[in-house]
Write an enzyme that holds these catalytic residues in place. Structure first.
Site, PDB file in Angstrom:
ATOM      1  CE  LYS A 251      -4.656  -0.548   1.518  1.00 31.33           C
ATOM      2  NZ  LYS A 251      -5.688  -0.078   2.461  1.00 31.33           N
TER       3      LYS A 251
ATOM      4  CE  LYS B  18      -2.739   4.494   1.276  1.00 33.29           C
ATOM      5  NZ  LYS B  18      -4.157   4.192   1.296  1.00 33.29           N
TER       6      LYS B  18
HETATM    7  N1  CTP Z   1     -14.305  -1.123   3.682  1.00 31.66           N
HETATM    8  C1  CTP Z   1     -15.664  -0.796   3.482  1.00 31.66           C
HETATM    9  N2  CTP Z   1     -16.067   0.511   3.561  1.00 31.66           N
HETATM   10  C2  CTP Z   1     -15.162   1.496   3.831  1.00 31.66           C
HETATM   11  C3  CTP Z   1     -13.800   1.175   4.025  1.00 31.66           C
HETATM   12  C4  CTP Z   1     -13.409  -0.148   3.948  1.00 31.66           C
HETATM   13  O1  CTP Z   1     -16.488  -1.684   3.231  1.00 31.66           O
HETATM   14  N3  CTP Z   1     -15.591   2.750   3.872  1.00 31.66           N
HETATM   15  C5  CTP Z   1     -13.895  -2.524   3.571  1.00 31.66           C
HETATM   16  C6  CTP Z   1     -12.909  -2.779   2.435  1.00 31.66           C
HETATM   17  O2  CTP Z   1     -13.608  -2.992   1.215  1.00 31.66           O
HETATM   18  C7  CTP Z   1     -12.201  -4.030   2.895  1.00 31.66           C
HETATM   19  C8  CTP Z   1     -12.173  -3.857   4.438  1.00 31.66           C
HETATM   20  O3  CTP Z   1     -13.173  -2.872   4.734  1.00 31.66           O
HETATM   21  O4  CTP Z   1     -12.962  -5.188   2.572  1.00 31.66           O
HETATM   22  C9  CTP Z   1     -10.825  -3.407   4.958  1.00 31.66           C
HETATM   23  O5  CTP Z   1     -10.485  -2.226   4.269  1.00 31.66           O
HETATM   24  P1  CTP Z   1      -9.168  -1.374   4.538  1.00 31.66           P
HETATM   25  O6  CTP Z   1      -8.383  -1.244   3.275  1.00 31.66           O
HETATM   26  O7  CTP Z   1      -8.467  -1.846   5.728  1.00 31.66           O
HETATM   27  O8  CTP Z   1      -9.837   0.067   4.902  1.00 31.66           O
HETATM   28  P2  CTP Z   1      -9.829   1.494   4.195  1.00 31.66           P
HETATM   29  O9  CTP Z   1     -10.503   2.430   5.135  1.00 31.66           O
HETATM   30  O10 CTP Z   1     -10.424   1.404   2.808  1.00 31.66           O
HETATM   31  O11 CTP Z   1      -8.270   1.858   4.114  1.00 31.66           O
HETATM   32  P3  CTP Z   1      -7.444   2.761   3.063  1.00 31.66           P
HETATM   33  O12 CTP Z   1      -8.064   4.119   3.042  1.00 31.66           O
HETATM   34  O13 CTP Z   1      -6.042   2.774   3.637  1.00 31.66           O
HETATM   35  O14 CTP Z   1      -7.500   2.058   1.732  1.00 31.66           O
END
Ligand code: CTP
Length: 143
Positions: free
Chosen positions: A48, A50
């Site tokens: 990622k 990050k």
């Molecule tokens: N997810 C979701 N709704 C969100 C954020 C995440 O349904 N608003 C789901 C993702 O599709 C995934 C799981 O939660 O199946 C874990 O997502 P993750 O990547 O850890 O979270 P994000 O908040 O999307 O992180 P980033 O912004 O770093 O991508």
């Protein structure tokens, strides 16, 4: 009786938020036993690109404390990339993911691998308006 016996999902779950909670509760509505594999710090930094705010150990503790989660585990980079390896270890009936992953190369490959094995993939609605990235940006803009 729920649709599936053993369900599996994976994610980073950094700065745990309501989008994560919605996803995990929707997973648990469809399976008797929910396994959540938390991606390691190596995945966050290397793939990622990050830096995680909460360490892998902290993220595992938070996920494991939720009542909708029956089992929590770490997961290797190889198992994240190749879900057949995850299937061998966790022996689930269904793989859940937010629908933001639908159509991605990784999930298209997984759909091909699982077809014919009797293992389902369910894409659940992504919660709009919140993400770990968005939270970090909002905090930065408020400094
Ligand atoms: N997810 C979701 N709704 C969100 C954020 C995440 O349904 N608003 C789901 C993702 O599709 C995934 C799981 O939660 O199946 C874990 O997502 P993750 O990547 O850890 O979270 P994000 O908040 O999307 O992180 P980033 O912004 O770093 O991508």
């Amino acid at each position: 009786m729920k649709k599936y016996k053993v369900g599996f999902t994976t994610g980073v779950f950094d700065l745990f938020h309501v989008g994560h909670l919605n996803l995990l509760e929707r997973c648990k509505k469809q399976c008797e036993y929910l396994i959540v594999a938390v991606c390691g710090d190596d995945y966050v930094t290397q793939v990622k690109k990050k830096n995680p705010v909460y360490s892998e150990e902290e993220r595992i503790r938070i996920i494991g404390a939720l009542k909708c989660v029956d089992e929590v585990s770490s997961i290797s980079l190889a198992e994240i990339d190749d879900k057949m390896l995850a299937l061998e270890r966790f022996k689930f009936d269904v793989l859940f993911s937010g629908d933001d992953w639908k159509g991605s190369e990784r999930y298209k490959k997984t759909e091909e691998q699982f077809s014919g094995l009797g293992v389902s993939i369910e894409y659940l609605p992504y919660t709009q308006g919140i993400s770990t990235t968005q939270i970090k940006e909002e905090l930065k803009s408020k400094e």
